[in-house]
Motif scaffolding. Sequence first.
Motif, PDB file in Angstrom:
ATOM      1  N   ILE A 108       0.634  -1.027  -0.383  1.00  0.00           N
ATOM      2  CA  ILE A 108      -0.145  -0.448   0.060  1.00  0.00           C
ATOM      3  C   ILE A 108       0.611   1.456   0.156  1.00  0.00           C
ATOM      4  N   ALA A 109       2.292   1.094   0.896  1.00  0.00           N
ATOM      5  CA  ALA A 109       2.739   2.386   0.580  1.00  0.00           C
ATOM      6  C   ALA A 109       3.874   2.963  -0.545  1.00  0.00           C
ATOM      7  N   ASN A 164     -12.761  -2.121  -4.325  1.00  0.00           N
ATOM      8  CA  ASN A 164     -12.224  -2.702  -3.873  1.00  0.00           C
ATOM      9  C   ASN A 164     -10.593  -2.333  -4.537  1.00  0.00           C
ATOM     10  N   LEU A 165      -9.953  -2.334  -2.975  1.00  0.00           N
ATOM     11  CA  LEU A 165      -8.452  -2.406  -3.282  1.00  0.00           C
ATOM     12  C   LEU A 165      -7.806  -2.808  -3.807  1.00  0.00           C
ATOM     13  N   ASN A 205      -1.342  -5.576  -4.301  1.00  0.00           N
ATOM     14  CA  ASN A 205       0.406  -5.573  -5.114  1.00  0.00           C
ATOM     15  C   ASN A 205      -0.301  -4.263  -5.413  1.00  0.00           C
ATOM     16  N   ARG A 206       0.971  -3.328  -5.406  1.00  0.00           N
ATOM     17  CA  ARG A 206       1.252  -2.245  -5.784  1.00  0.00           C
ATOM     18  C   ARG A 206       0.916  -1.485  -6.989  1.00  0.00           C
ATOM     19  N   ALA A 250      -2.089   1.428  -6.690  1.00  0.00           N
ATOM     20  CA  ALA A 250      -1.867   2.308  -8.087  1.00  0.00           C
ATOM     21  C   ALA A 250      -3.171   3.475  -8.077  1.00  0.00           C
ATOM     22  N   GLU A 251      -3.700   1.804  -9.626  1.00  0.00           N
ATOM     23  CA  GLU A 251      -4.711   2.031 -10.488  1.00  0.00           C
ATOM     24  C   GLU A 251      -5.859   2.359  -9.608  1.00  0.00           C
ATOM     25  N   LYS A 252      -6.315   1.910  -8.591  1.00  0.00           N
ATOM     26  CA  LYS A 252      -7.543   2.038  -7.769  1.00  0.00           C
ATOM     27  C   LYS A 252      -7.629   2.956  -7.208  1.00  0.00           C
TER      28      LYS A 252
END
Length: 493
Positions: free
Chosen positions: A319-320, A423-424, A431-432, A436-438
Motif C-alpha cells: 500500500i505504501a 475494492n482495493l 499488489n502496489r 495505485a490503479e485503484k
Amino acid sequence: MEAETTTAPKPLHAVVFPIPLQGHVIPAVNLAIRLATKGFTITFVNTQLIHHQITKSLPNPNTTQNDIDDEVVDIFSGAREAGLDIRYRTVSDGFPLSFNRMLNHDQYLREGHMGVLPIHMDELVRELVESADPTVSVLIADTFFGWQSNIAKKYDLVSVSFWTEPAIVFSLYYHLDLLKVNGHYGAFHDNREDIIDYIPGVKAIEPNDLPSYLQELDVSTIMHGVINNAFEGVKRADMILCNTVHELEFEPISTIQKRQPMYAIGPLISSGSTNSLVPMSIKPVSSCTQWLNSKLPNSVLYISFGSFVLCGKKDIDEIAYGLLLSKVNFIWVLRPNVVSYAEPYVLPNGFEDEIKDRGLIVTWTNQIEVISHYAIGGFLTHCGWNSVLESLWYGIPMLCFPLMTDQLTNRKLLVDDWRNGVNLCDKKPVNRFEVAEKIDHLMCGKSTKELRERTTKVKQMMKNGLTLDGSSEKNLSRFISDVKIKISDRSIM
C-alpha cells in the motif's frame, strides 16, 4: 379548598455499557447523548482501562499526560454542563492496566469478558438499582455481552441489546443454526463456495462475504464461544437497538422484527458538538486541519485501518509503494502496532522522503474532523462500520480493504449492493500497481463522478432518517414508548 398538585413522572434511567473497544464506545456515547436529549437519565459505564486510555489521551496544556489523575476525570462533565443528565461509572475487567489484552486476547476473553467483568457489572447494577435516583429501569449493553439479559432479569430491568454493526451481520449471526444445518459453518463446510441463499432477510451471499469468524474451520475458539453466548443471550433480550438506517437494510431488519422488537436508530454519528461534550478517543489525537487547508477540494485520500485490527506487513508495504506510484495527496493514520501488538511497524526506507508535502502520516486523528473537510475526496478504509457510516454521512466514496469480522460483509454492502465503493484489490495478495490503479480510479477516474453521486444519494437517505419525520427518529421515539409500556406492564404485575 386546596389546589391539587401533580408530581411529574420521574425520567427513565438507563445504564449503558459498551464493549471496551474504540469502535463500540463511540456509538454507545452517541446513543447515551441521544437518549439524554429525550429526557433519559443515563449512567454510562466504561471499563477502567478504557477510562484510563481516554483520560491519558486528553489534551491538557498545563500538565503532562502522566500528571493526569484519571480517577478524578469525569468525561461526561461537559454533557452535564450542557443540561444532560449523564452520570459516569467505571468497572474493572479483572486485569491491571499494564496487562496487554491484545497480546493475551484469549486469556482476557475467558477470564475478563466472560469471567470477572459480568460479576463486577452485576455488583454495579445492584448498587444502582438500590440507590440511584431516579430508579434504574433499563439496561442497555452491547450484544457481545451475552450475559446482560441475565443481569437485567435478575434486577427486573428492561433488557436492551445494542448492536453496533449492520443489520445484515446481525442476521447472519442470529441464524447461525441455519449455517450449521446447511453445512456452511465449522469443520463441516470444507471450504464450500456455493451461494448461501437461505438466511431470512439476506439476499444470496457468497461464503467469502460472511464475517470472518463464520468462515473459520475451527469454531472451538474462545471468540466463537463469545459469539455463541452473545446470540443465545440476545434472543432473551426485550428489545434490540441497531446502529443502521431502516431504508438501507429494511429486509434483515423486517425479518428480525418478526421474532423480536428491533429498532434501526442510526447513524449514531459524532459531531463537532458531541466531541466537545464527551471525549471518546482512546489515543492522543493529531490535528490535520492546517495541512488540509493547503489542499484543493476532493484532492486528498484519507487512509485508516481502525483502532486495533492487525494488517499483514507485506500488505502495508505494498500500500505504501502504491501510494508512491499514485502521486495522490494523502493522510495516513498509521498506528505503530498496525502489524503487530509486540513490535512497531516501520515504513519502507525512504518512503517519508519521497512523499514530502503531498503526504501526512499520523498515529491517530479526529476522523470526523478530517473526512468532513472539503479537501477529502476518498477514504481507503478497513470497512469498520463506524468508518462506513461516517464516510457515507459526509458523501465520501470508499476504497475497501476489509481485514476481519464484519468488515468483509460491510465491503459487500458498499461495493456490490450500494455501489459506494470499490475494492482495493480484486484478488490477494495486495499488489502496489493495482493499489495505485485503484487509488486513481477512486480519486480521478472516469467513474469518479458517478461514484460520488451514488454516495451522495445514500448520504441524503441517512440524513433524512434523522429528521423529525425520518425513520430513525421515529424508531427512537417508538423504542422509548415501548420501554415505558414494558415498565408500566411490569409494575402492574
